[in-house]
Motif scaffolding. Structure first.
Motif, short mmCIF file in Angstrom:
data_model
loop_
_atom_site.label_atom_id
_atom_site.label_comp_id
_atom_site.label_asym_id
_atom_site.label_seq_id
_atom_site.Cartn_x
_atom_site.Cartn_y
_atom_site.Cartn_z
N ALA A 1 0.83 -1.26 -0.04
CA ALA A 1 -0.04 -0.10 -0.12
C ALA A 1 1.00 1.12 -0.15
CB ALA A 1 -0.77 0.03 1.09
N ASP A 2 0.36 2.32 -0.86
CA ASP A 2 1.30 3.48 -1.09
C ASP A 2 0.59 4.57 0.13
OD1 ASP A 2 2.15 2.52 -3.33
OD2 ASP A 2 1.35 4.06 -4.56
N SER A 3 1.81 5.21 0.77
CA SER A 3 1.41 6.08 1.86
C SER A 3 1.23 7.34 1.30
CB SER A 3 2.38 6.05 3.20
OG SER A 3 2.44 6.97 3.94
N ARG B 1 6.67 2.19 -5.20
CA ARG B 1 5.57 2.56 -5.13
C ARG B 1 4.32 1.63 -5.89
NH1 ARG B 1 6.35 7.31 -2.86
NH2 ARG B 1 7.90 8.09 -4.03
N HIS B 2 3.14 1.58 -5.71
CA HIS B 2 2.33 0.32 -6.37
C HIS B 2 1.13 0.83 -6.91
CE1 HIS B 2 4.66 -1.96 -3.44
NE2 HIS B 2 4.09 -1.24 -2.44
N ASN B 3 1.05 2.29 -7.13
CA ASN B 3 -0.20 2.97 -7.68
C ASN B 3 -1.51 2.56 -6.71
OD1 ASN B 3 -1.86 4.70 -9.24
ND2 ASN B 3 -2.20 2.99 -10.58
N GLY B 4 -1.21 2.82 -5.37
CA GLY B 4 -2.49 2.35 -4.48
C GLY B 4 -2.14 1.13 -3.78
N LEU B 5 -3.14 0.22 -4.01
CA LEU B 5 -3.08 -1.25 -3.33
C LEU B 5 -2.46 -1.92 -4.19
CD1 LEU B 5 -6.28 -1.38 -1.24
CD2 LEU B 5 -4.07 -1.40 -0.22
#
Ligand SMILES: [Zn+2]
Length: 356
Positions: free
Chosen positions: A163-165, A176-180
């Protein structure tokens, strides 16, 4: 009647403040007193420092507290995040509840909160802050639930493996993952199945939208304020607040000075937010979310700066007075103070299901 710019203020008596305060079941969904009790501070004794202790909780009329099992990002780097989470969970169960059985009762359900309140005790609940605490294992998530954890904040200020903070948006070298990620979505499903609240405070905006779309149960922000009034990535946009509430969720307003007003967002400035700033955020959130979509998540003992007039947990009656003056009814205030959080908890409990 006091005339103010832009409107007038209702005159409120002390008796009215007391009546509303006593009739409310005030649930604070984010308190970091655990960072103090873990180091040996006795929450039973009135302290000159910090924001939270039993005498001040009683003065403030606080009925239930979600204590944060906060896991700082550094523990992820050291690969000791789960160990730290277990220690923080223990400080709620042992230092807070077991050592003060006449003041606290551990609550695992909405009914437990009501039962504690009816017996004159403060309900103590546990929320894990920082999804890195589960060390990418649904098994640890289930272990935490078994120990009493009833919400998990998907991230702290660090992006984790799924999950991105919002806290490291400008940091270089972060994967980063572009969200979840897909695994992150599985974690949300497992939280739904267990009956654990999904907490989106601290997450990046895309993570919020992914969590909202993925979760079958309503989700909440355990301690976030309004970006329209204080433009920091940690706060929620109006679009997010409205979408959260539409699915039965609640924004629990954070009292940290730097999240209430940009005047105070530079801590070195020494400028504090005020009670009026906190009221403005609650009022704005109510306009966007409706009266059923707003609650309280103070962040007391998690921040160094608290608003003038809302300095610690004993000062909630000042907020009650200010909300009455603003025109809120007792019924409105009871919803904001705990009715909405109880409803959310019940909705999450209703989504509990057996393993497939
Ligand atoms: Zn936090």
């Amino acid at each position: 009647m006091v005339v103010l710019c832009g409107g007038w203020q209702r005159r409120v008596t002390d008796a009215e403040v007391r009546e509303v305060q006593q009739s409310a079941l005030l649930i604070d969904s984010h308190n970091d007193a655990t960072s103090r009790t873990l180091t040996g501070v006795d929450i039973g004794q009135r302290a000159k420092s910090g924001h939270t202790d039993v005498p001040r909780l009683r003065e403030g009329g606080v009925g239930a507290v979600f204590f944060a099992a906060y896991v700082a990002p550094a523990f992820a780097k050291n690969k000791t995040a789960a160990n730290r989470a277990l220690q923080m969970i223990d400080t709620v169960r042992y230092d807070i509840v077991a050592r003060h059985p006449s003041d606290f009762a551990l609550a695992l359900t909405a009914d437990d909160i009501l039962a504690a309140h009816q017996s004159g005790k403060i309900a103590a609940l546990i929320g894990v802050e920082g999804g890195h605490a589960i060390e990418d294992s649904p098994r640890l998530l289930r272990d935490f639930y078994a120990l009493g954890v009833r919400y998990m904040t998907l991230t702290h200020t660090n992006t984790n493996g799924w999950a991105d903070s919002s806290g490291d948006l400008r940091e270089k070298g972060v994967t980063r993952h572009n969200g979840l990620t897909d695994f992150g979505k599985q974690i949300i499903h497992e939280m739904n199945r267990l009956g654990m609240i999904v907490d989106i405070s601290h997450v990046a905006d895309k993570t919020f939208w992914d969590a909202l779309a993925t979760s079958e149960a309503p989700i909440f922000a355990s301690h976030s304020s309004c970006r329209a009034l204080c433009d920091v990535p940690r706060n929620m946009t109006d679009e997010m607040i409205a979408a959260l509430a539409k699915k039965g969720g609640v924004i629990q307003i954070n009292f940290n000075c730097g999240f209430l007003t940009t005047r105070a967002s530079d801590e070195k400035s020494g400028v504090r937010a005020t009670l009026a700033d906190a009221v403005a955020h609650i009022d704005h959130a109510v306009k966007v979310a409706g009266i059923d979509g707003v609650g309280i998540g103070s962040d007391f003992d998690g921040v160094t700066c608290t608003p003038v007039g809302l300095d610690d947990v004993s000062k909630f009656p000042n907020l009650t007075r200010a909300l009455l003056e603003k025109g809120y009814s007792g019924a409105d205030i009871r919803k904001i103070y705990g009715g909405n959080t109880l409803r959310l908890l019940r909705a999450v409990e209703a989504h509990k299901s057996r393993p497939e």
